[in-house]
Enzyme design. Structure first.
Site, PDB file in Angstrom:
ATOM      1  N   LEU A  30       0.820  -1.219   0.000  1.00 45.82           N
ATOM      2  CA  LEU A  30       0.000   0.000   0.000  1.00 45.82           C
ATOM      3  C   LEU A  30       0.850   1.264   0.000  1.00 45.82           C
ATOM      4  O   LEU A  30       1.910   1.327   0.626  1.00 45.82           O
ATOM      5  CB  LEU A  30      -0.920  -0.006   1.223  1.00 45.82           C
ATOM      6  CG  LEU A  30      -1.891  -1.189   1.302  1.00 45.82           C
ATOM      7  CD1 LEU A  30      -2.775  -1.068   2.552  1.00 45.82           C
ATOM      8  CD2 LEU A  30      -2.772  -1.289   0.057  1.00 45.82           C
ATOM      9  N   HIS A  34      -3.420   4.260  -2.601  1.00 44.96           N
ATOM     10  CA  HIS A  34      -4.409   3.370  -1.973  1.00 44.96           C
ATOM     11  C   HIS A  34      -5.056   4.063  -0.764  1.00 44.96           C
ATOM     12  O   HIS A  34      -6.267   3.991  -0.571  1.00 44.96           O
ATOM     13  CB  HIS A  34      -3.742   2.098  -1.448  1.00 44.96           C
ATOM     14  CG  HIS A  34      -3.113   1.227  -2.488  1.00 44.96           C
ATOM     15  ND1 HIS A  34      -1.759   1.006  -2.540  1.00 44.96           N
ATOM     16  CD2 HIS A  34      -3.646   0.515  -3.503  1.00 44.96           C
ATOM     17  CE1 HIS A  34      -1.483   0.181  -3.543  1.00 44.96           C
ATOM     18  NE2 HIS A  34      -2.607  -0.129  -4.155  1.00 44.96           N
TER      19      HIS A  34
END
Ligand code: AMP
Length: 278
Positions: A30, A34
């Site tokens: 991530l 995101h």
């Protein structure tokens, strides 16, 4: 944050919920792109579910699948920090209990151009796993990045065709300081490649800023020439298309809204980006 690794357990939990659920599907590793989706989902829903699943059926290149970055521990900490409510992190057997195979969807021209052309089967794999997630999670809203604009259109088409009850929310592209779109794959770039990769966004910005003086043909020609100057960089495609249908253009005036798309290799790392031109 509650963590589920089995879809049956998540399904049982889901069946007890009456609240609005925002869903953010990811493949992990991530980054701020995101997290911007998670933040938007948090604002607009009572509960947010993030999934992390590196979906094998959407990889047409086994080396890319093998080398896809995986940082589960760091991902969990980031999601905790964003106050994400649920993390769903299934394994491949859970998502594909019978066979590791995509469903057969018809997305028309979306399946023949740009990402679909260069990554055969990619969108069938994406649609298969997203459809499974939607059936399981039954989200009120699902969040997708404009960074993967063609994917966004494929998901919209899936929702329409299958008459799914979920609102698809498009989110703007988060970028690094030099303009490079944030991507899990950026982790695989060395510092020089990362700097070179800023050419993608720069090219799209120049196209946007100069389109009233420069024809579509010479815009493409100039971008190709700039990429050709770089060593260890290979431009896979540069295309300017009708934003709504993604069909190709012969001149700028062929569409009301035009979006530019680039895919390129920096060493063996493949990056994509796109920008609204007008
Ligand atoms: P991925 O983990 O690459 O499958 O991406 C999961 C979701 O995050 C997809 O909807 C992507 O479009 C979105 N996403 C990835 N990178 C960015 C970014 N730089 N900005 C905004 N959204 C992104």
């Amino acid at each position: 944050m509650q963590i589920f690794s089995k879809s049956e357990a998540l399904k049982d939990w889901r069946n007890l919920q009456k609240k609005d659920i925002g869903f953010v599907p990811t493949m992990g590793a991530l980054h701020d792109g995101h997290l911007s989706l998670i933040r938007k989902a948090k604002k607009e829903n009572d509960l947010v579910i993030c999934s992390i699943f590196v979906n094998p059926t959407q990889f047409n290149n086994q080396n890319d699948l093998k080398k896809y970055p995986r940082n589960t521990h760091a991902d969990k900490l980031l999601l905790e920090k964003e106050d994400c409510d649920i993390l769903f992190i299934p394994d491949t057997n859970d998502m594909y209990p019978d066979e590791l195979k995509s469903e057969d969807y018809d997305f028309g021209d979306l399946e023949r151009i740009m990402e679909a052309k260069f990554r055969p089967g990619h969108f069938q794999g994406v649609a298969t796993v997203v459809h499974k997630f939607f059936d399981l999670i039954k989200p009120t809203r699902a969040y997708f990045g404009e960074k993967d604009f063609q994917q966004l259109q494929v998901i919209r088409s899936l929702v329409k065709q299958k008459d799914l009850e979920v609102e698809i929310v498009a989110c703007p592209t988060a970028r690094e300081k030099n303009g490079l779109a944030r991507s899990s794959r950026n982790e695989r770039l060395d510092p020089k490649q990362r700097e070179k990769a800023s050419i993608i966004y720069r090219s799209l910005l120049q196209a946007r800023d100069n389109h009233s003086e420069q024809s579509l043909g010479s815009t493409i020609h100039n971008i190709e020439a700039e990429f050709n100057k770089l060593i260890d960089v290979e431009l896979e495609y540069v295309q300017f298309v009708d934003e709504s249908s993604l069909s190709s253009l012969e001149k700028w005036n062929d569409a009301e809204h035009v979006r530019g798309f680039i895919a390129a290799y920096f060493g063996e790392v493949r990056l994509i980006d796109n920008l609204l031109i007008f």
